[in-house]
Design a protein around this motif. Structure first.
Motif, PDB file in Angstrom:
ATOM      1  N   GLU A  10       0.866  -1.191  -0.004  1.00 47.10           N
ATOM      2  CA  GLU A  10      -0.061  -0.094  -0.058  1.00 47.10           C
ATOM      3  C   GLU A  10       1.065   1.351  -0.056  1.00 47.10           C
ATOM      4  O   GLU A  10       0.592   2.183  -0.639  1.00 47.10           O
ATOM      5  N   LYS A  13       2.023   1.685  -3.451  1.00 48.13           N
ATOM      6  CA  LYS A  13       0.986   2.716  -4.245  1.00 48.13           C
ATOM      7  C   LYS A  13       1.020   4.009  -4.111  1.00 48.13           C
ATOM      8  O   LYS A  13       0.686   4.722  -4.885  1.00 48.13           O
ATOM      9  N   ARG A  52      -0.910   1.053 -13.526  1.00 51.96           N
ATOM     10  CA  ARG A  52      -2.213   0.984 -13.339  1.00 51.96           C
ATOM     11  C   ARG A  52      -2.448   1.499 -11.691  1.00 51.96           C
ATOM     12  O   ARG A  52      -3.345   2.158 -11.297  1.00 51.96           O
ATOM     13  N   SER A  53      -1.463   0.930 -11.107  1.00 58.05           N
ATOM     14  CA  SER A  53      -1.319   1.391  -9.854  1.00 58.05           C
ATOM     15  C   SER A  53      -1.089   2.869  -9.336  1.00 58.05           C
ATOM     16  O   SER A  53      -1.120   3.149  -8.143  1.00 58.05           O
ATOM     17  N   SER A  54      -0.930   3.593 -10.347  1.00 62.33           N
ATOM     18  CA  SER A  54      -0.804   4.966  -9.851  1.00 62.33           C
ATOM     19  C   SER A  54      -2.166   5.742  -9.977  1.00 62.33           C
ATOM     20  O   SER A  54      -2.200   7.009  -9.906  1.00 62.33           O
ATOM     21  N   THR A  55      -3.181   4.983 -10.025  1.00 58.69           N
ATOM     22  CA  THR A  55      -4.753   5.916 -10.177  1.00 58.69           C
ATOM     23  C   THR A  55      -5.010   5.815  -8.437  1.00 58.69           C
ATOM     24  O   THR A  55      -4.778   4.712  -7.753  1.00 58.69           O
ATOM     25  N   THR A  57      -7.723   5.671  -7.235  1.00 61.91           N
ATOM     26  CA  THR A  57      -8.725   4.708  -6.539  1.00 61.91           C
ATOM     27  C   THR A  57      -8.198   3.388  -6.281  1.00 61.91           C
ATOM     28  O   THR A  57      -8.998   2.677  -5.645  1.00 61.91           O
ATOM     29  N   ARG A  58      -6.965   3.203  -6.579  1.00 64.05           N
ATOM     30  CA  ARG A  58      -6.482   1.884  -6.172  1.00 64.05           C
ATOM     31  C   ARG A  58      -6.066   2.011  -4.802  1.00 64.05           C
ATOM     32  O   ARG A  58      -5.857   0.742  -4.067  1.00 64.05           O
ATOM     33  N   LEU A  59      -6.089   3.086  -4.086  1.00 63.21           N
ATOM     34  CA  LEU A  59      -5.570   3.180  -2.682  1.00 63.21           C
ATOM     35  C   LEU A  59      -6.619   2.582  -1.807  1.00 63.21           C
ATOM     36  O   LEU A  59      -7.942   2.836  -1.960  1.00 63.21           O
ATOM     37  N   ARG A  60      -6.384   2.107  -0.603  1.00 61.20           N
ATOM     38  CA  ARG A  60      -7.178   1.674   0.443  1.00 61.20           C
ATOM     39  C   ARG A  60      -6.856   2.331   1.660  1.00 61.20           C
ATOM     40  O   ARG A  60      -5.901   2.441   2.027  1.00 61.20           O
TER      41      ARG A  60
END
Length: 100
Positions: A10, A13, A52-55, A57-60
């Motif tokens: 995480e 990311k 992809r992981s640079s958006t 919205t993929r963070l939690r």
């Protein structure tokens, strides 16, 4: 307690999101400015070429103490379990157990 590998993943990311934030925003601004569909498609392809992981919205959202990914209170940055324990121990000022 969450697995250390998931917490580190995480964090990686989050670094990617910060790294590409300005690039993404500038591309999105360009898309809004241009009216031609062809130019918009070119910019969209450039956006797709980013990781992809640079958006964002993929963070939690995770608990800052335990790393628990679910049932977090954004205001405190804690999960419900930790929040409850800290409230009972009077570690969070202004928070008290409600009864009705």
């Amino acid at each position: 307690m969450a697995k250390k590998s998931l917490i580190e993943k995480e964090k990686r990311k989050e670094k990617l999101v910060k790294k590409y934030y300005s690039v993404r925003q500038s591309m999105k601004r360009e898309m809004k400015k241009n009216s031609s569909i062809q130019k918009k498609l070119e910019i969209l392809e450039m956006l797709r070429s980013l990781p992809r992981s640079s958006t964002p919205t993929r963070l939690r959202n995770r608990c800052s103490l335990t790393g628990r990914p679910r049932s977090n209170y954004r205001y405190f940055g804690l999960s419900r379990h930790v929040l409850r324990e800290m409230a009972h121990d009077c570690l969070l000022p202004g928070l008290k157990k409600s009864s009705w």
